[in-house]
Write an enzyme that holds these catalytic residues in place. Structure first.
Site, short mmCIF file in Angstrom:
data_model
loop_
_atom_site.label_atom_id
_atom_site.label_comp_id
_atom_site.label_asym_id
_atom_site.label_seq_id
_atom_site.Cartn_x
_atom_site.Cartn_y
_atom_site.Cartn_z
N ASP A 25 -31.98 61.44 -40.37
CA ASP A 25 -31.52 61.52 -38.81
C ASP A 25 -30.01 60.84 -38.93
OD1 ASP A 25 -31.12 61.49 -36.27
OD2 ASP A 25 -32.70 60.17 -35.77
N TYR A 54 -24.51 78.49 -19.69
CA TYR A 54 -23.80 77.53 -20.77
C TYR A 54 -22.74 76.50 -20.02
CZ TYR A 54 -22.69 76.13 -25.16
OH TYR A 54 -22.52 75.30 -26.52
N VAL A 97 -24.72 84.07 -34.56
CA VAL A 97 -26.26 84.03 -34.67
C VAL A 97 -26.43 82.74 -35.50
CG1 VAL A 97 -28.39 84.91 -35.17
CG2 VAL A 97 -26.53 86.39 -34.46
N LYS A 107 -20.95 69.23 -23.33
CA LYS A 107 -19.73 69.64 -23.92
C LYS A 107 -18.54 69.09 -23.43
CE LYS A 107 -21.34 71.85 -27.54
NZ LYS A 107 -21.40 71.62 -28.90
P1 NAD Z 1 -27.14 74.76 -36.47
O1 NAD Z 1 -28.49 75.01 -35.81
O2 NAD Z 1 -26.90 75.93 -37.29
O3 NAD Z 1 -26.99 73.62 -37.24
C1 NAD Z 1 -27.11 72.36 -36.85
C2 NAD Z 1 -26.91 71.30 -38.04
O4 NAD Z 1 -27.23 70.35 -37.44
C3 NAD Z 1 -27.82 71.51 -39.36
O5 NAD Z 1 -27.38 70.96 -40.52
C4 NAD Z 1 -28.91 70.41 -38.91
O6 NAD Z 1 -29.64 69.98 -40.39
C5 NAD Z 1 -28.15 69.42 -38.41
N1 NAD Z 1 -29.14 68.57 -37.48
C6 NAD Z 1 -29.56 68.50 -36.39
N2 NAD Z 1 -30.21 67.59 -36.09
C7 NAD Z 1 -30.12 66.41 -36.85
C8 NAD Z 1 -30.12 65.12 -37.05
N3 NAD Z 1 -30.99 64.37 -35.96
N4 NAD Z 1 -29.75 64.46 -38.15
C9 NAD Z 1 -28.81 65.14 -38.97
N5 NAD Z 1 -28.60 66.40 -39.15
C10 NAD Z 1 -28.98 67.09 -38.03
O7 NAD Z 1 -26.11 74.86 -35.27
P2 NAD Z 1 -24.40 75.60 -35.08
O8 NAD Z 1 -24.94 76.63 -34.16
O9 NAD Z 1 -23.83 75.81 -36.34
O10 NAD Z 1 -23.91 74.31 -34.21
C11 NAD Z 1 -23.12 73.40 -34.59
C12 NAD Z 1 -22.01 73.09 -33.57
O11 NAD Z 1 -21.35 74.21 -33.27
C13 NAD Z 1 -22.68 72.75 -32.31
O12 NAD Z 1 -21.90 71.56 -31.47
C14 NAD Z 1 -22.57 73.97 -31.21
O13 NAD Z 1 -22.74 73.49 -30.11
C15 NAD Z 1 -21.30 74.45 -31.75
N6 NAD Z 1 -21.32 76.22 -31.67
C16 NAD Z 1 -22.06 76.93 -31.72
C17 NAD Z 1 -21.93 78.28 -31.60
C18 NAD Z 1 -22.85 79.12 -31.81
O14 NAD Z 1 -22.63 80.28 -31.37
N7 NAD Z 1 -23.83 79.00 -32.55
C19 NAD Z 1 -20.55 78.43 -30.98
C20 NAD Z 1 -19.65 77.64 -30.72
C21 NAD Z 1 -19.94 76.16 -31.05
#
Ligand code: NAD
Length: 401
Positions: free
Chosen positions: A110, A234, A273, A243
């Protein structure tokens, strides 16, 4: 074990180790096919196992030859269940890095806890001395406050008034109306506590106190803004409030990093995605439309293309592209092009279950979703018995260089 996909709502409860390996290898090949990135050297990626964090780790390692420590929270396989995709991705990532003699170690647990910060600090001190880039890419539904023990859960809701709109059940191919009641003040505060910047600040302050941040350090967190169509849920919703808080943290951190000539940045990324985005109402339908238009224009990008551009055009170049008026790095520029958004806005009211396949790239959306879990990957025989127990080199001590 014969491993097939098992989808429930917007999650898949299985993952395929070989499929995940190939999907990670594809990202590595993409980076290898591009020109090298001039930096960083020693990197900590928090949230390193999937989505944008994994792509960041891959670009740092295979684009710049950086040493990386990755932090994530993933599930190992047991006799009955496969591991989570992030587990398999990290096993694949480490084995590909180690094959080329590149340093990569991982910590599973965590990231919100003090213990994890201490473990990461210890590993940096021992192996890297200092880090010059910290990527903060967590997406989590809950956070336990390390000081008070209180558990906060995030929600994805509008603020102030109910939201009525369209969403899609991607796997049934059904477009539906949704009505989401506005969040309470407590739900807003809880979402900010989970997805805002408090934990990011804790990480950076902790590493700075321990003198583990190199001079000129950069730390980058990811955000999303999106078009009007998604604003109620959002940008102006609970996640948008979080954010905003993340941005305030970036500004505070930049001030605190001044003695090190460091900087805390926010990159606004494209909608893609991932497990995190699949959980947000409206967004999957928007992504399916966006994919169709961007693929037609030849501007479509996934996490790896986005993050490669972040590094090469913004972070590690002598002529970085301009930030926007609020100081954000914008790698969502191609998504936000006026002609793309005008087409989406025009098609949006017409979309129904009947014309979904014709007007939106729902197949592309589902394909990408399956790929997150190692399914629908070319060259993998999903009828074949595979061992779900896969080791991550640095966690289980095999083959670590
Ligand atoms: P994701 O779900 O693919 O990845 C999340 C990561 O966080 C994983 O590595 C997971 O193991 C880790 N994680 C979650 N809880 C945890 C914890 N308690 N301890 C340790 N690790 C933990 O998510 P994503 O879509 O890549 O999002 C990452 C960032 O990018 C976020 O801030 C999201 O808002 C931002 N973002 C995403 C998008 C999108 O379309 N997916 C677009 C713009 C920005």
């Amino acid at each position: 074990m014969i491993i097939q996909s098992k989808i429930h709502g917007f999650i898949c409860t299985t993952a395929h180790p070989e499929g995940c390996f190939n999907a990670v290898e594809d990202q590595v090949k993409f980076v290898r096919s591009r020109k090298p990135v001039k930096g960083p050297v020693n990197v900590l990626v928090i949230g390193a196992s999937t989505g944008y964090g994994l792509a960041s780790r891959i670009v740092a390692t295979f684009g710049a030859g950086a040493k990386t420590i990755g932090v994530f929270f993933e599930r190992e396989a047991n006799d009955k269940r496969t591991a989570s995709p992030g587990w398999y991705n990290s096993a694949a990532f480490e084995s590909l890095a180690h094959r080329e003699g590149l340093y990569a170690k991982s910590l599973n647990g965590d990231a919100f806890s003090t213990e994890m910060k201490e473990r990461a600090a210890e590993l940096i001190r021992q192996d890297l001395k200092q880090v010059d880039l910290v990527i903060y890419s967590l997406a989590s539904p809950r956070r336990k406050d390390p000081k008070t023990g209180q558990v906060y859960c995030s929600t994805l809701k509008p603020i102030g008034k109910p939201f009525e709109g369209k969403t899609v059940d991607a796997f049934r191919g059904e477009v539906k109306d949704v009505l989401i009641e506005p969040a309470t003040e407590e739900e807003v505060a809880n979402t900010v506590a989970v997805m805002g910047g408090e934990d990011w600040e804790m990480w950076i302050d902790f590493l700075a106190q321990q003198h583990l941040l190199a001079e000129g350090v950069k730390t980058v967190a990811y955000s999303y803004l999106g078009p009007e169509l998604t604003h109620a849920i959002y940008k102006h919703g609970t996640i948008g409030k979080a954010k905003e808080n993340l941005k305030a943290s970036a500004d505070k951190l930049t001030k605190r990093l001044m003695p090190l000539k460091g900087e805390a940045l926010i990159s606004v990324d494209k909608a893609v995605v991932t497990q995190a985005s699949a959980a947000i109402p409206v967004v999957p339908l928007y992504i399916a439309l966006l994919y169709k238009i961007m693929k037609e224009k030849g501007t479509h990008e996934g996490c790896i293309e986005q993050i490669y551009r972040l590094f090469i055009e913004h972070l590690y170049t002598s002529t970085p592209l301009e930030r926007d008026a609020d100081g954000f790095i914008r790698i969502d520029d191609r998504e936000m092009q006026p002609d793309v958004q005008a087409r989406i806005a025009a098609v949006w009211p017409q979309i129904t279950t009947e014309n979904l396949e014709q007007l939106a790239d729902i197949k592309g959306y589902c394909d990408d979703f399956y790929r997150l879990f190692g399914f629908n990957i070319e060259g993998i025989d999903y009828e074949r018995d595979v061992n779900p127990q896969v080791r991550i080199d640095s966690i289980q001590g095999v083959g670590t260089p």
